[in-house]
Structure formats: C-alpha cells, structure tokens
Scaffold this motif. Structure first.
Motif, PDB file in Angstrom:
ATOM      1  N   VAL A 212       2.882   8.362 -52.035  1.00 40.61           N
ATOM      2  CA  VAL A 212       3.971   9.310 -52.258  1.00 40.61           C
ATOM      3  C   VAL A 212       4.479   9.824 -50.912  1.00 40.61           C
ATOM      4  CG1 VAL A 212       4.705  11.438 -53.401  1.00 40.61           C
ATOM      5  CG2 VAL A 212       2.856  10.074 -54.400  1.00 40.61           C
ATOM      6  N   LEU A 213       5.797   9.764 -50.714  1.00 39.29           N
ATOM      7  CA  LEU A 213       6.439  10.418 -49.577  1.00 39.29           C
ATOM      8  C   LEU A 213       7.064  11.711 -50.078  1.00 39.29           C
ATOM      9  CD1 LEU A 213       7.706  10.487 -46.676  1.00 39.29           C
ATOM     10  CD2 LEU A 213       9.662   9.246 -47.668  1.00 39.29           C
ATOM     11  N   ILE A 214       6.694  12.833 -49.463  1.00 39.96           N
ATOM     12  CA  ILE A 214       7.306  14.121 -49.792  1.00 39.96           C
ATOM     13  C   ILE A 214       8.335  14.419 -48.715  1.00 39.96           C
ATOM     14  CG2 ILE A 214       6.921  16.544 -50.359  1.00 39.96           C
ATOM     15  CD1 ILE A 214       3.952  15.912 -50.685  1.00 39.96           C
ATOM     16  N   SER A 215       9.590  14.565 -49.118  1.00 35.90           N
ATOM     17  CA  SER A 215      10.645  14.832 -48.151  1.00 35.90           C
ATOM     18  C   SER A 215      11.808  15.491 -48.875  1.00 35.90           C
ATOM     19  CB  SER A 215      11.099  13.526 -47.480  1.00 35.90           C
ATOM     20  OG  SER A 215      11.951  13.787 -46.375  1.00 35.90           O
ATOM     21  N   PHE A 216      12.876  15.761 -48.116  1.00 36.62           N
ATOM     22  CA  PHE A 216      14.051  16.350 -48.738  1.00 36.62           C
ATOM     23  C   PHE A 216      14.622  15.403 -49.788  1.00 36.62           C
ATOM     24  CE2 PHE A 216      14.519  18.838 -44.642  1.00 36.62           C
ATOM     25  CZ  PHE A 216      14.235  20.062 -45.227  1.00 36.62           C
ATOM     26  N   GLU A 217      15.186  15.977 -50.832  1.00 32.59           N
ATOM     27  CA  GLU A 217      15.821  15.213 -51.898  1.00 32.59           C
ATOM     28  C   GLU A 217      16.850  14.245 -51.331  1.00 32.59           C
ATOM     29  OE1 GLU A 217      17.826  16.427 -56.153  1.00 32.59           O
ATOM     30  OE2 GLU A 217      18.463  17.549 -54.371  1.00 32.59           O
ATOM     31  N   SER A 218      17.600  14.686 -50.339  1.00 30.93           N
ATOM     32  CA  SER A 218      18.616  13.837 -49.715  1.00 30.93           C
ATOM     33  C   SER A 218      17.989  12.607 -49.074  1.00 30.93           C
ATOM     34  CB  SER A 218      19.383  14.637 -48.668  1.00 30.93           C
ATOM     35  OG  SER A 218      18.489  15.261 -47.757  1.00 30.93           O
TER      36      SER A 218
END
Length: 337
Positions: A212-218
């Motif tokens: 899983v990569l957690i980052s900004f929705e954009s």
C-alpha cells in the motif's frame, strides 16, 4: 560596397531598438514534491494568458520541487523563489517566523485563507487488491507492508501520519492509549519512509516495494491513470483528513527580482475557473462547488476532520508529534521493541 554595409548597420540598430522594448520576466515557484504535473499544466496556460495581456513582457515560469519542509528551508537559506505553493500551512508560516520574508497576515491576502485547492489522503494498492484494503484499520494487519513519506521532511508524510492518527482516534473513541498502539503497529508495517511523496511513489511503483502506498488523493489517482497496464486501484478511506494547500508570494524576493506584478497575477490566476478546472483534472479538490459537482465521480465522499478540531492546530501538532522526542520519535523507537 558601402551601401550593403549601411543596410547591415541599420538592420542591427533596428534589432537593438526592438529588443530593448521587450523585457523578460522569470518567475520561480517553489512547490511540494508531487505537484510537478499539475503546475506543468497550469503554467503553460498562464504564460499564454500573460503573453496576450503583456506582449512586450516574455514570462517564463520555473519550478522547484521537493518535500515541502525541505523547500521552505531552501528559501530561508537563500533560494530566491517568487511564490510558494505548498501543502502545509507551517511550511509557509516558517517563512515569516524564521525569516520575516512575508508578513504575519499572509493568509488574509488571498481567498480561502490563501488555499486555492485542497486534497486528502488515499491508498494505492496493487492489482486486484490482494490484501483486501478498504480502510485505515486494514493497514495494521501483520501481512501488510506500507510505503509513505517521512513526516519529518514531507508535508505529504505529515498528513499521512495525522490522517491515520485521527481516524484511529475516532475509531477508538478518543482513547489515546489505543490510538498509540494502532500507530505503533502502523509503523511496524512501514517498509520505507522516503524523504518526499514522489520518492515514496517511486519506491512503490518502480521498485515494487510494499502493498500500500499512502499519499495524496491527487498523486495516487495520477499514478493509477499513468500505469493503467499495472492495474493499480485507489481507495479513499471513509474517514479522512482535510489537507489545505496554501500559497503566497515572497515579499522580500519580489522586490529584489522585480517580479511583483507577475507573481501576484499568477497566484490570483490559481483561483480562476480555468485554473481550478485543471486542478480537478489532476484530482485536486477545489472550493468551486459547481466544478466539484461536475466532477463528483472523481472524488468519492469521505467524512473530513480538520487539523484544528482534531489536533488543536499546527503549533500543537508540531510540538506534540514532530518535534524531537515527540510522538513520532517515541513510536518509531517502540516499533523495534
């Protein structure tokens, strides 16, 4: 023989006179790590608009990208940026607190507290979502490996940390002990803490590390669209943080660079419908409700909590979570026990 020479001299004089009436303006935008594509698109449009309004002033916009905290530090150390477009208020505020490069009331100079757009956190998972990730609680399973950026160096990482903490706090009924247990397990599942958001994306996509990569929705939507053949999927958690993206011009640098007119026009442009339409195309949320309604399929509903209500504001967050010996340091130490 003399006549051709005279013609050449006249031509040269004409070129010199013509060129002297045209000036060149270079604008430097210091921005956060994963905003490259957005501002590449925005800048082209603004440069064309500027050329129509001021045909004798050739404008070029240059970009500087890194983790937002790293960028702010570069400006304090002498980078002559004209404007900043960051993802966290503290990385702009420090330009006043530590350098007096902007006034204390910088947030009052543009609409929406000088934040023309906003985002939230999302998960990018691999094809078929093999670990069955649906929400924050799924990230602390023993077999899940996580990638996100370091909260010490990246606004992206700080929002990831605060989003997870806030969601856990709501799930646990504001039980701080349970929330700390959740965050400790979350950190145990982290494979890499990259210095910036784009570095985290590279680790996940190019090096195939993590589930899983957690980052900004954009960012995660942009990566999913770019690598359609890999079949990535995007999950926006049902409870999430509201991440405002502040902007300002750097007063001290504008006077030195002679860029005040262009810098202020550029930031005002970010609030126009044409610019905000581009933002939604890159999966950024905007305060233009008509545009959000037209793009509702791109932005899943999520229940937002704010920095102020959940944590009491950025000053308290910095001291409690990210200062030396704060919650992040303590829980990083505990994850190895």
């Amino acid at each position: 023989m003399i006549l051709p020479m005279i013609k050449k001299i006249i031509a040269c004089v004409f070129i010199l006179v013509l060129s002297s009436s045209v000036q060149a303006t270079v604008l430097l935008n210091s921005s956060y790590d994963v905003s490259r594509e957005l501002f590449s698109a925005l800048n082209v449009v603004f440069e064309k608009q500027w050329a129509k309004m001021y045909p004798k002033d050739v404008l070029t916009i240059k970009q500087s990208h890194a983790g937002s905290s790293t960028q702010a530090l570069s400006i304090l150390q002498g980078l002559k940026a004209d404007v900043v477009t960051y993802n966290q208020v503290t990385d702009v505020q420090i330009l006043y607190d530590k350098g007096k490069l902007i006034p204390s009331n910088w947030q009052e100079r543009l609409p929406d507290n000088s934040s023309p757009f906003y985002s939230t956190m999302a998960f990018l998972v691999r094809k078929g979502n093999p670990k069955h990730i649906k929400d924050w609680q799924d990230l602390v399973q023993n077999n899940v490996k996580l990638i996100f950026s370091n909260p010490k160096t990246s606004g992206n990482g700080r929002y990831a940390w605060l989003a997870a903490w806030g969601a856990a706090n709501l799930m646990n009924g504001n039980n701080t002990l349970q929330t700390k247990k959740f965050m400790t397990q979350l950190l145990r599942n982290v494979e890499v803490l990259d210095t910036g958001g784009r570095g985290a994306t590279t680790t996940f996509v190019s090096h195939s590390i993590g589930d899983v990569l957690i980052s900004f929705e954009s960012e995660v939507n942009t990566i999913r669209d770019r690598y359609m053949q890999k079949g990535y999927e995007v999950i926006v958690p049902a409870t999430n943080i509201l991440a405002k993206f502040p902007v300002t011009w750097i007063d001290k640098n504008l006077s030195e660079n002679n860029t005040e007119k262009a810098a202020k026009a550029y930031l005002h442009y970010l609030y126009t419908p044409s610019a905000q339409k581009i933002m939604t195309r890159f999966y950024y949320r905007v305060n233009n409700q008509q545009l959000m309604k037209l793009n509702q399929n791109r932005f899943p509903y999520t229940k937002f909590f704010t920095i102020e209500k959940m944590f009491g504001g950025w000053d308290r967050i910095t001291k409690m979570h990210f200062s030396s010996g704060g919650e992040l340091d303590q829980l990083l130490a505990e994850r190895h026990e």
